[in-house]
Write an enzyme that holds these catalytic residues in place. Structure first.
Site, PDB file in Angstrom:
ATOM      1  N   GLU A   1       0.833  -1.203   0.000  1.00  0.00           N
ATOM      2  CA  GLU A   1       0.000   0.000   0.000  1.00  0.00           C
ATOM      3  C   GLU A   1       0.866   1.251   0.000  1.00  0.00           C
ATOM      4  O   GLU A   1       1.852   1.333   0.715  1.00  0.00           O
ATOM      5  CB  GLU A   1      -0.927   0.017   1.227  1.00  0.00           C
ATOM      6  CG  GLU A   1      -1.902  -1.148   1.266  1.00  0.00           C
ATOM      7  CD  GLU A   1      -2.937  -1.109   0.145  1.00  0.00           C
ATOM      8  OE1 GLU A   1      -3.046  -0.070  -0.538  1.00  0.00           O
ATOM      9  OE2 GLU A   1      -3.631  -2.133  -0.047  1.00  0.00           O
TER      10      GLU A   1
ATOM     11  N   ARG B   1     -18.040   0.171   4.980  1.00  0.00           N
ATOM     12  CA  ARG B   1     -19.040  -0.540   4.169  1.00  0.00           C
ATOM     13  C   ARG B   1     -19.884  -1.466   5.042  1.00  0.00           C
ATOM     14  O   ARG B   1     -21.053  -1.703   4.782  1.00  0.00           O
ATOM     15  CB  ARG B   1     -18.278  -1.343   3.100  1.00  0.00           C
ATOM     16  CG  ARG B   1     -19.075  -2.030   2.037  1.00  0.00           C
ATOM     17  CD  ARG B   1     -18.141  -2.735   1.029  1.00  0.00           C
ATOM     18  NE  ARG B   1     -17.082  -3.498   1.686  1.00  0.00           N
ATOM     19  CZ  ARG B   1     -17.238  -4.749   2.154  1.00  0.00           C
ATOM     20  NH1 ARG B   1     -18.380  -5.370   2.010  1.00  0.00           N
ATOM     21  NH2 ARG B   1     -16.229  -5.372   2.742  1.00  0.00           N
TER      22      ARG B   1
END
Ligand code: PCA
Length: 210
Positions: A77, A87
């Site tokens: 990342e 979510r």
């Protein structure tokens, strides 16, 4: 050096990130001993535990590791953003939406790990890997952001975030890519070694997926 993994979440029995990280607890890599810490998959509880681990270990290299179910190979990342948009609820039932990780903090931080050199080293070892420009907007990105924020003035500490795929059994159940636990552990060891041995990252084009 500090490696963190996450507790299982979203109904799974194990989290491959902790399975991979805990194998290295106590191991010597170069001149440094690995301290492995399991973080809860909770927005509230994960940060105090991260900060405590950083205070206690004062690491030379700090890498947080999480699961990215559905991704193929190791994700190196590159960017942590100051945004949470959950979510699904976390393990404590919290589901913050469109809030900052740290109020008033910079919009984003870059990992200080040599991600391109790590990509090369992983590929040389035959481990599927890519550069990722987003760690999502869930607990992993929160921990990544808080890690980079906490270390923002510590020029001598290399830090970042690595997402691992499902374990093979989970991969079959989800019909998505997987990676054996020992390969994920080996990948983390390679990334740590690369961080120790690479004062300046290499410049190579590509290797990225979003
Ligand atoms: N993966 C989730 C949170 C914990 C984990 O292992 C994420 O990518 O945000």
């Amino acid at each position: 050096m500090l490696l963190t993994g996450f507790a299982p979440f979203a109904g799974e029995k194990v989290n491959p990130s902790w399975q991979a990280v805990r194998e290295l607890d106590g191991a010597m890599i170069g001149d440094y001993r690995v301290i492995a810490v399991e973080l809860p998959c909770e927005f509230d509880a994960s940060l105090p535990m991260l900060w405590k681990a950083l205070r206690k270990t004062e690491p030379h290299v700090a890498i947080a590791v999480g699961l990215a179910g559905g991704r193929e190979g190791i994700s190196l990342e590159r960017v942590a953003i100051n945004l949470i948009d959950a979510r699904i609820p976390d393990n404590a039932g919290a589901q913050p939406v469109d809030v900052q990780v740290l109020r008033g903090g910079a919009a984003a931080f870059f990992a200080t790990l040599p991600v391109k050199a790590s990509l090369q080293a992983l590929q040389a070892a035959g481990i599927p890997a890519h550069i990722s420009q987003t760690a999502g907007t869930y607990v992993c990105n929160q921990v990544f952001y808080a890690l980079m924020h906490a270390l923002r003035r510590r020029r001598n500490t290399r830090a970042g975030f690595v997402h691992v795929p499902w374990l093979p059994k989970q991969a079959i159940a989800h019909g998505q890519p997987g990676m054996p636990r020992d390969q994920a552990t080996r990948a983390l060891e390679i990334i740590v070694r690369t961080a120790l041995n690479t004062p300046r990252d290499v410049k190579i084009a590509g290797g990225a997926v979003a």
